[in-house]
Scaffold this motif. Structure first.
Motif, PDB file in Angstrom:
ATOM      1  N   ALA A  70       0.869  -1.122   0.178  1.00 20.79           N
ATOM      2  CA  ALA A  70       0.000   0.150  -0.096  1.00 20.79           C
ATOM      3  C   ALA A  70       0.925   1.273   0.124  1.00 20.79           C
ATOM      4  N   LYS A  71       0.450   2.227  -0.867  1.00 16.89           N
ATOM      5  CA  LYS A  71       0.994   3.476  -0.717  1.00 16.89           C
ATOM      6  C   LYS A  71       0.250   4.277   0.267  1.00 16.89           C
ATOM      7  N   ILE A  72       0.789   4.914   1.263  1.00 13.74           N
ATOM      8  CA  ILE A  72       0.091   5.481   2.186  1.00 13.74           C
ATOM      9  C   ILE A  72       0.983   7.031   2.653  1.00 13.74           C
ATOM     10  N   GLY A  73       0.137   7.841   2.931  1.00 10.43           N
ATOM     11  CA  GLY A  73       0.749   9.230   3.229  1.00 10.43           C
ATOM     12  C   GLY A  73      -0.236  10.205   3.562  1.00 10.43           C
ATOM     13  N   ILE A  74       0.081  11.246   4.433  1.00  6.87           N
ATOM     14  CA  ILE A  74      -0.980  12.511   4.614  1.00  6.87           C
ATOM     15  C   ILE A  74      -0.339  13.898   3.716  1.00  6.87           C
ATOM     16  N   MET A  75      -0.881  14.513   2.957  1.00 10.97           N
ATOM     17  CA  MET A  75      -0.781  15.470   1.977  1.00 10.97           C
ATOM     18  C   MET A  75      -0.759  16.626   3.057  1.00 10.97           C
ATOM     19  N   VAL A  76      -0.058  17.617   2.994  1.00 13.86           N
ATOM     20  CA  VAL A  76      -0.107  18.797   3.917  1.00 13.86           C
ATOM     21  C   VAL A  76      -0.113  19.906   2.818  1.00 13.86           C
ATOM     22  N   SER A  77      -0.977  20.906   3.256  1.00 15.08           N
ATOM     23  CA  SER A  77      -0.859  22.249   2.502  1.00 15.08           C
ATOM     24  C   SER A  77      -0.475  23.243   3.460  1.00 15.08           C
ATOM     25  N   ARG A 136       1.574  24.156  11.479  1.00 10.74           N
ATOM     26  CA  ARG A 136       1.161  25.400  12.105  1.00 10.74           C
ATOM     27  C   ARG A 136      -0.505  25.439  12.071  1.00 10.74           C
ATOM     28  N   ALA A 137      -1.067  26.142  12.889  1.00  6.15           N
ATOM     29  CA  ALA A 137      -2.470  26.208  13.022  1.00  6.15           C
ATOM     30  C   ALA A 137      -2.851  27.020  11.575  1.00  6.15           C
ATOM     31  N   GLY A 138      -3.744  26.527  10.897  1.00  7.68           N
ATOM     32  CA  GLY A 138      -4.263  26.712   9.730  1.00  7.68           C
ATOM     33  C   GLY A 138      -3.684  25.811   8.450  1.00  7.68           C
ATOM     34  N   ASP A 139      -2.818  24.969   8.855  1.00 11.16           N
ATOM     35  CA  ASP A 139      -2.382  24.085   7.767  1.00 11.16           C
ATOM     36  C   ASP A 139      -3.411  23.088   7.550  1.00 11.16           C
ATOM     37  N   GLN A 140      -3.644  22.555   6.580  1.00 15.52           N
ATOM     38  CA  GLN A 140      -4.445  21.417   5.790  1.00 15.52           C
ATOM     39  C   GLN A 140      -3.901  20.298   5.753  1.00 15.52           C
ATOM     40  N   ASP A 147     -11.998  14.152   1.001  1.00 16.20           N
ATOM     41  CA  ASP A 147     -12.291  13.657  -0.379  1.00 16.20           C
ATOM     42  C   ASP A 147     -11.354  14.284  -1.186  1.00 16.20           C
ATOM     43  N   ASN A 148     -11.366  14.043  -2.381  1.00 15.33           N
ATOM     44  CA  ASN A 148     -10.420  14.480  -3.314  1.00 15.33           C
ATOM     45  C   ASN A 148     -10.460  16.180  -3.412  1.00 15.33           C
ATOM     46  N   ASN A 149     -11.360  16.873  -3.096  1.00 22.92           N
ATOM     47  CA  ASN A 149     -11.400  18.450  -3.251  1.00 22.92           C
ATOM     48  C   ASN A 149     -11.210  18.974  -2.027  1.00 22.92           C
ATOM     49  N   ASN A 150     -11.125  18.306  -0.951  1.00 22.18           N
ATOM     50  CA  ASN A 150     -11.052  19.136   0.425  1.00 22.18           C
ATOM     51  C   ASN A 150     -10.011  18.624   1.261  1.00 22.18           C
ATOM     52  N   MET A 151      -9.823  19.285   2.504  1.00 20.37           N
ATOM     53  CA  MET A 151      -8.799  18.884   3.333  1.00 20.37           C
ATOM     54  C   MET A 151      -9.256  19.223   4.651  1.00 20.37           C
ATOM     55  N   TYR A 152      -8.529  18.624   5.656  1.00 16.20           N
ATOM     56  CA  TYR A 152      -8.971  18.942   6.863  1.00 16.20           C
ATOM     57  C   TYR A 152      -8.016  20.195   7.535  1.00 16.20           C
ATOM     58  N   GLN A 153      -8.712  21.215   8.307  1.00 13.17           N
ATOM     59  CA  GLN A 153      -7.720  22.374   8.431  1.00 13.17           C
ATOM     60  C   GLN A 153      -7.577  22.225  10.132  1.00 13.17           C
ATOM     61  N   LEU A 154      -6.110  22.365  10.566  1.00 14.07           N
ATOM     62  CA  LEU A 154      -5.893  22.411  11.932  1.00 14.07           C
ATOM     63  C   LEU A 154      -6.610  23.856  12.584  1.00 14.07           C
ATOM     64  N   ASP A 155      -7.100  23.590  13.601  1.00 16.06           N
ATOM     65  CA  ASP A 155      -7.678  24.831  14.186  1.00 16.06           C
ATOM     66  C   ASP A 155      -6.630  25.293  15.166  1.00 16.06           C
ATOM     67  N   GLY A 156      -5.673  24.700  15.624  1.00 17.90           N
ATOM     68  CA  GLY A 156      -4.831  25.209  16.703  1.00 17.90           C
ATOM     69  C   GLY A 156      -5.227  24.993  18.096  1.00 17.90           C
TER      70      GLY A 156
END
Length: 204
Positions: free
Chosen positions: A34-41, A56-60, A102-111
Motif C-alpha cells: 500500500a502507498k500511504i501518506g498525508i498530504m499537507v498544504s 502550524r494552525a491553519g495548515d490543511q 475527499d479529493n477536493n477538500n482537506m482537514y484544517q488544523l484549528d490550533g
C-alpha cells in the motif's frame, strides 16, 4: 589451528541481524502493498508529511491511501480523550483508493490542540476488531490505544523512499488523480496489514 569462539554478545548481535534480514525479505515478498501518506498544504506549498512533524494552525491535511488490490482502510484521528474513525460508514467496502475527507477538500488544523494524531491502517481483509469497536464514529482514547497496540505489532517494511518535495498549490494537485500526489506517496509492504502512525505538533 584453533577455532575462535566469539563472545556471546557478538553472537547474539549476528543472530539478531540475520533474523531481521529474513523478516524483511519475507515481508518484501508479500503480495500486500500500500502507498500511504498525508498530504499537507501549508503557506501555498503542498508536501507529504513525515511521521513526526511540526505544523502550524491553519495548515490543511489530507490522508491518502493507494493499494494495488482492493483493500480495507481505516483512518483514525485522536486527541487527548477521543478517537474518531474518519471514514466511518465506508470501511466495510473494499477499495483501492481512499482520500479524506475527499479529493477536493482537506482537514484544517484549528490550533486548539497542541498535538494531532493519526493512525492509518490498510488490510487485505476486514478487521473485525476495528469494525466492532467503532460501531459509532468515536470511542474513548483508552479503548483505541489498547486496540492500536495490538495492531502495531504487525511489521511493515518501507519499500522505497521519496524525497520530500514542496510545490506550489495549483488546481487538483492535492488529488490522488494527479501525478505528483500519487508519486510522492511512500510504499509499504506487510503480510496482511500495514499500520502507519503520524504525530503532528501544532504551533499557533
Amino acid at each position: 589451528m584453533e577455532a575462535v569462539v566469539l563472545p556471546i554478545y557478538i553472537r547474539q548481535f549476528i543472530l539478531l541481524i540475520a533474523l531481521t534480514l529474513v523478516s524483511s525479505l519475507s515481508i518484501a515478498e508479500s503480495d500486500f502493498k500500500a502507498k500511504i501518506g498525508i498530504m499537507v498544504s501549508s503557506q501555498s506549498k503542498d508536501f507529504q508529511a513525515r511521521p513526526f512533524q511540526r505544523l502550524r494552525a491553519g495548515d490543511q491535511l489530507q490522508p491518502q491511501i493507494l493499494t494495488k488490490d482492493k483493500s480495507y482502510v481505516y483512518v483514525v484521528h485522536f486527541d487527548k480523550s477521543t478517537a474518531t474513525l474518519l471514514n466511518h460508514g465506508s470501511t466495510n467496502q473494499a477499495t483501492t483508493q481512499v482520500t479524506l475527507p475527499d479529493n477536493n477538500n482537506m482537514y484544517q488544523l484549528d490550533g486548539n490542540s497542541s498535538k494531532e494524531n493519526f493512525t492509518i491502517v490498510a488490510s487485505n481483509k476486514p478487521l473485525e476488531a476495528i469494525e466492532s469497536s467503532f460501531s459509532n464514529a468515536s470511542i474513548p482514547l483508552k479503548q483505541w490505544k489498547k486496540l492500536a497496540k495490538s495492531l502495531s505489532k504487525k511489521p511493515a517494511l518501507e519499500l522505497d523512499y521519496k524525497p520530500e518535495k514542496h510545490i506550489a498549490m495549483a488546481g487538483n494537485v492535492r488529488s490522488l488523480g494527479s501525478g505528483y500526489a500519487a508519486s510522492a506517496l511512500k510504499e509499504y509492504a506487510g503480510k496482511d496489514i500495514i499500520v502507519r502512525n503520524y504525530v503532528f505538533t501544532v504551533k499557533k
